[in-house]
Design an enzyme around this catalytic site. Structure first.
Site, PDB file in Angstrom:
ATOM      1  N   SER A  87       0.557  -1.409  -0.003  1.00  0.00           N
ATOM      2  CA  SER A  87       0.035   0.216  -0.352  1.00  0.00           C
ATOM      3  C   SER A  87       1.219   1.366  -0.345  1.00  0.00           C
ATOM      4  O   SER A  87       1.670   1.711   1.384  1.00  0.00           O
ATOM      5  CB  SER A  87      -1.081  -0.005   1.108  1.00  0.00           C
ATOM      6  OG  SER A  87      -1.334   1.293   1.222  1.00  0.00           O
ATOM      7  N   LYS A 144      -0.902  -1.165  -4.665  1.00  0.00           N
ATOM      8  CA  LYS A 144      -2.573  -0.024  -3.722  1.00  0.00           C
ATOM      9  C   LYS A 144      -1.764   0.906  -4.021  1.00  0.00           C
ATOM     10  O   LYS A 144      -0.251   1.481  -3.092  1.00  0.00           O
ATOM     11  CB  LYS A 144      -3.043  -0.599  -2.696  1.00  0.00           C
ATOM     12  CG  LYS A 144      -3.728  -0.111  -1.831  1.00  0.00           C
ATOM     13  CD  LYS A 144      -4.503  -0.841  -0.647  1.00  0.00           C
ATOM     14  CE  LYS A 144      -4.853   0.456   0.351  1.00  0.00           C
ATOM     15  NZ  LYS A 144      -5.564  -0.386   1.895  1.00  0.00           N
ATOM     16  N   LYS A 173      -2.507   5.237  -2.925  1.00  0.00           N
ATOM     17  CA  LYS A 173      -3.599   6.614  -2.402  1.00  0.00           C
ATOM     18  C   LYS A 173      -3.919   6.870  -2.645  1.00  0.00           C
ATOM     19  O   LYS A 173      -3.503   7.722  -3.915  1.00  0.00           O
ATOM     20  CB  LYS A 173      -3.033   6.374  -1.034  1.00  0.00           C
ATOM     21  CG  LYS A 173      -3.060   5.621   0.427  1.00  0.00           C
ATOM     22  CD  LYS A 173      -4.124   5.245   1.057  1.00  0.00           C
ATOM     23  CE  LYS A 173      -3.818   4.136   2.243  1.00  0.00           C
ATOM     24  NZ  LYS A 173      -4.879   4.099   2.986  1.00  0.00           N
ATOM     25  N   ASP A 195      -7.541   3.401  -3.064  1.00  0.00           N
ATOM     26  CA  ASP A 195      -7.867   3.665  -1.484  1.00  0.00           C
ATOM     27  C   ASP A 195      -8.040   5.312  -1.250  1.00  0.00           C
ATOM     28  O   ASP A 195      -7.268   6.124  -0.751  1.00  0.00           O
ATOM     29  CB  ASP A 195      -7.042   2.836  -0.258  1.00  0.00           C
ATOM     30  CG  ASP A 195      -7.866   2.569   0.712  1.00  0.00           C
ATOM     31  OD1 ASP A 195      -8.603   3.832   0.886  1.00  0.00           O
ATOM     32  OD2 ASP A 195      -7.264   2.005   2.137  1.00  0.00           O
ATOM     33  N   GLU A 205     -10.779   1.040  -2.758  1.00  0.00           N
ATOM     34  CA  GLU A 205     -11.500   0.961  -1.543  1.00  0.00           C
ATOM     35  C   GLU A 205     -12.010   2.394  -0.860  1.00  0.00           C
ATOM     36  O   GLU A 205     -11.177   3.748  -1.207  1.00  0.00           O
ATOM     37  CB  GLU A 205     -10.546   0.531  -0.562  1.00  0.00           C
ATOM     38  CG  GLU A 205     -10.208  -0.365   0.462  1.00  0.00           C
ATOM     39  CD  GLU A 205      -8.654  -0.356   0.894  1.00  0.00           C
ATOM     40  OE1 GLU A 205      -8.014  -1.173   0.536  1.00  0.00           O
ATOM     41  OE2 GLU A 205      -8.658  -0.257   2.108  1.00  0.00           O
ATOM     42  N   ASP A 215     -14.020  -0.633   3.937  1.00  0.00           N
ATOM     43  CA  ASP A 215     -13.092  -0.244   5.164  1.00  0.00           C
ATOM     44  C   ASP A 215     -13.152  -0.213   5.600  1.00  0.00           C
ATOM     45  O   ASP A 215     -14.279  -0.459   6.513  1.00  0.00           O
ATOM     46  CB  ASP A 215     -11.482   0.013   3.976  1.00  0.00           C
ATOM     47  CG  ASP A 215     -10.479  -0.074   5.365  1.00  0.00           C
ATOM     48  OD1 ASP A 215     -10.600  -0.227   6.714  1.00  0.00           O
ATOM     49  OD2 ASP A 215      -9.361   0.468   5.544  1.00  0.00           O
ATOM     50  N   LYS A 239     -10.044  -5.519   8.184  1.00  0.00           N
ATOM     51  CA  LYS A 239      -9.033  -5.116   9.445  1.00  0.00           C
ATOM     52  C   LYS A 239      -9.357  -5.271  11.175  1.00  0.00           C
ATOM     53  O   LYS A 239     -10.995  -4.815  11.374  1.00  0.00           O
ATOM     54  CB  LYS A 239      -9.207  -3.618   9.633  1.00  0.00           C
ATOM     55  CG  LYS A 239      -7.671  -3.438   9.009  1.00  0.00           C
ATOM     56  CD  LYS A 239      -8.036  -1.644   8.920  1.00  0.00           C
ATOM     57  CE  LYS A 239      -7.631  -1.294   7.544  1.00  0.00           C
ATOM     58  NZ  LYS A 239      -7.749   0.213   7.642  1.00  0.00           N
ATOM     59  N   GLY A 272      -4.217  -3.877   6.985  1.00  0.00           N
ATOM     60  CA  GLY A 272      -3.705  -3.500   7.922  1.00  0.00           C
ATOM     61  C   GLY A 272      -3.894  -2.227   8.182  1.00  0.00           C
ATOM     62  O   GLY A 272      -3.646  -1.044   7.816  1.00  0.00           O
TER      63      GLY A 272
HETATM   64  O1  OSB Z   1      -6.965   2.206   4.505  1.00  0.00           O
HETATM   65  O2  OSB Z   1      -6.400   0.793   4.381  1.00  0.00           O
HETATM   66  C1  OSB Z   1      -6.086   1.932   4.717  1.00  0.00           C
HETATM   67  C2  OSB Z   1      -2.565   2.831   6.335  1.00  0.00           C
HETATM   68  C3  OSB Z   1      -3.077   3.282   7.477  1.00  0.00           C
HETATM   69  C4  OSB Z   1      -4.096   4.086   7.098  1.00  0.00           C
HETATM   70  C5  OSB Z   1      -5.011   3.223   6.413  1.00  0.00           C
HETATM   71  C6  OSB Z   1      -4.805   2.492   5.672  1.00  0.00           C
HETATM   72  C7  OSB Z   1      -3.748   1.958   5.700  1.00  0.00           C
HETATM   73  C8  OSB Z   1      -3.442   1.723   4.503  1.00  0.00           C
HETATM   74  C9  OSB Z   1      -2.581  -0.061   4.795  1.00  0.00           C
HETATM   75  O3  OSB Z   1      -3.320   1.050   3.341  1.00  0.00           O
HETATM   76  C10 OSB Z   1      -0.852  -0.003   4.716  1.00  0.00           C
HETATM   77  C11 OSB Z   1      -0.053  -1.394   5.532  1.00  0.00           C
HETATM   78  O4  OSB Z   1      -0.871  -1.276   6.528  1.00  0.00           O
HETATM   79  O5  OSB Z   1       0.271  -2.064   5.069  1.00  0.00           O
HETATM   80 MG    MG Z   2      -8.109   1.532   3.443  1.00  0.00          MG
END
Ligand code: OSB
Ligand code: MG
Length: 369
Positions: free
Chosen positions: A136, A162, A164, A189, A214, A239, A263, A291
């Site tokens: 991510s 993934k 952001k 995401d 996401e 999520d 999660k 995560g």
């Molecule tokens: O929305 O999945 C999420 C990390 C911090 C806050 C929110 C998210 C995330 C991630 C996962 O995308 C990152 C990871 O733990 O590898």
């Molecule tokens: Mg997420």
């Protein structure tokens, strides 16, 4: 088992590089560890609510308070023989899922260690299944920096990427990513950064062959997600919106998503996570494990959960050195060059905790005397 001791740790772990999502930017992660003891064994659990409520409403301070002042007095000195019994107690208090998850995961780990089995055995997981993982990637300084990060991540073996996204860091960035990486399994995401008014823009996500989108819309909005899903070809994955199995049932009934990110922390622990998993399995809706930048203890617990049969897409489970130079287990989890981890072969989550390092990273600790 009878719980005879409880410790709560607040650790602050510096990140090796900042992590930015649509709602904020982290340079360090505040995480809560719970150490439960009973019948001569101990179990550790973890949940990282962070210092500021930019993902959910909790913070490390609120979770610490809830654990020390509200949950610990109810749990100590009593016998907890099933996850349902513990969950019923926790359910008498509203919200505070991260605080509950830190305690509840510790209960499962202690139970597994007392039974001398790996945690996945208690959960009904399959040890032989590879735990498939993706990376991510936070909002980067420039698109070029993101492309470099994707290159490095693929070289490490991650099975999907993934990204952001947020208004201003979305379609133009995806165009560049797809130019360079036309085939890589890709998903985005938004961490709730958009609204239904952005529909015409959101439609453009359909152009990039994404595995999923996401949490595009607001946390509490299953209805607008259902409207959006009808307009998009790409599956929506929820999520933040799924805080319980009841939420998952309603989301599936409304058609708000076609994939669920589970999660452990967001849903208050492993029992509720398993309920969501089982419901989605019955309805043939794929899941994967999300995560929160857990330390190695939390990552290892996520790995055990990821052996369940309906975890069918790569999870946000990462090797310990992705985020942290120092960590909470010894050895630290290492990902294979095919982007997989192995389930535990030892009782509990399969790694020894590094108590010296935990103490050095601790900013606050409370223990029963
Ligand atoms: O929305 O999945 C999420 C990390 C911090 C806050 C929110 C998210 C995330 C991630 C996962 O995308 C990152 C990871 O733990 O590898
Ligand atoms: Mg997420």
């Amino acid at each position: 088992m009878k719980v005879s001791g409880l410790e709560v740790y607040h650790l602050r772990l510096p990140l090796t590089q900042p992590f930015e999502i649509s709602s904020g930017r982290l340079t360090s992660v505040s995480t809560i560890l719970v150490r439960l003891s009973g019948e001569g064994e101990e179990g550790w659990g973890e949940a990282p609510p962070w210092d500021e409520p930019i993902y959910g409403p909790e913070t490390a301070e609120t979770a610490f308070h809830v654990l020390r002042d509200i949950l610990a007095p109810r749990v100590l000195g009593k016998s907890w023989d099933s996850p349902e019994a513990l969950s019923t107690l926790l359910g008498t208090f509203r919200g505070n899922a991260f605080a509950k998850a830190a305690l509840e995961t510790a209960w499962w780990v202690l139970e597994a260690r007392l039974k001398k089995v790996p945690l996945h055995r208690l959960l009904g997981g399959e040890a032989a299944r590879p735990i498939n993982c993706g990376v991510s990637l936070g909002v980067a300084a420039t698109p070029g920096a993101l492309l470099d990060e994707i290159d490095r991540s693929l070289a490490l073996g991650y099975q999907r990427v993934k990204i952001k996204v947020k208004p201003g860091w979305d379609v133009a960035v995806l165009e560049k990513v797809r130019d360079c990486f036309p085939k890589v399994p890709l998903q985005v995401d938004a961490n709730a950064a958009y609204a239904l008014e952005d529909l015409e823009m959101l439609r453009r996500f359909d152009d990039f062959g994404l595995v999923q989108i996401e949490q595009p819309l607001s946390t509490d909005d299953l209805v607008d997600h259902a409207t959006l899903q009808r307009e998009l070809r790409t599956p929506i994955c929820l999520d933040e919106s799924i805080k319980s199995a009841q939420d998952a049932r309603k989301a599936l009934q409304l058609g708000s998503c076609r994939i669920v990110n589970i999660k452990l922390t967001r849903v208050g622990g492993l029992l509720e996570a398993k309920r969501i998993h089982d419901l989605c399995r019955e309805r043939d809706v794929p899941c994967w494990v999300g995560g929160m930048l857990e330390s190695a203890i939390g990552e290892a617990i996520c790995m055990e959960f990821a052996t369940l049969p309906n975890i069918r897409l790569p999870s946000d489970i990462v090797p310990s050195d992705r985020f942290y130079a120092r960590d909470t287990t010894r050895p630290r989890p290492v990902m294979s060059s095919r982007g997989t981890f192995l389930a535990a072969s030892q009782p509990g989550f399969g790694y020894d905790v590094d108590l010296d390092e935990i103490r050095r990273l601790t900013v606050k600790r409370w223990a029963t005397s």
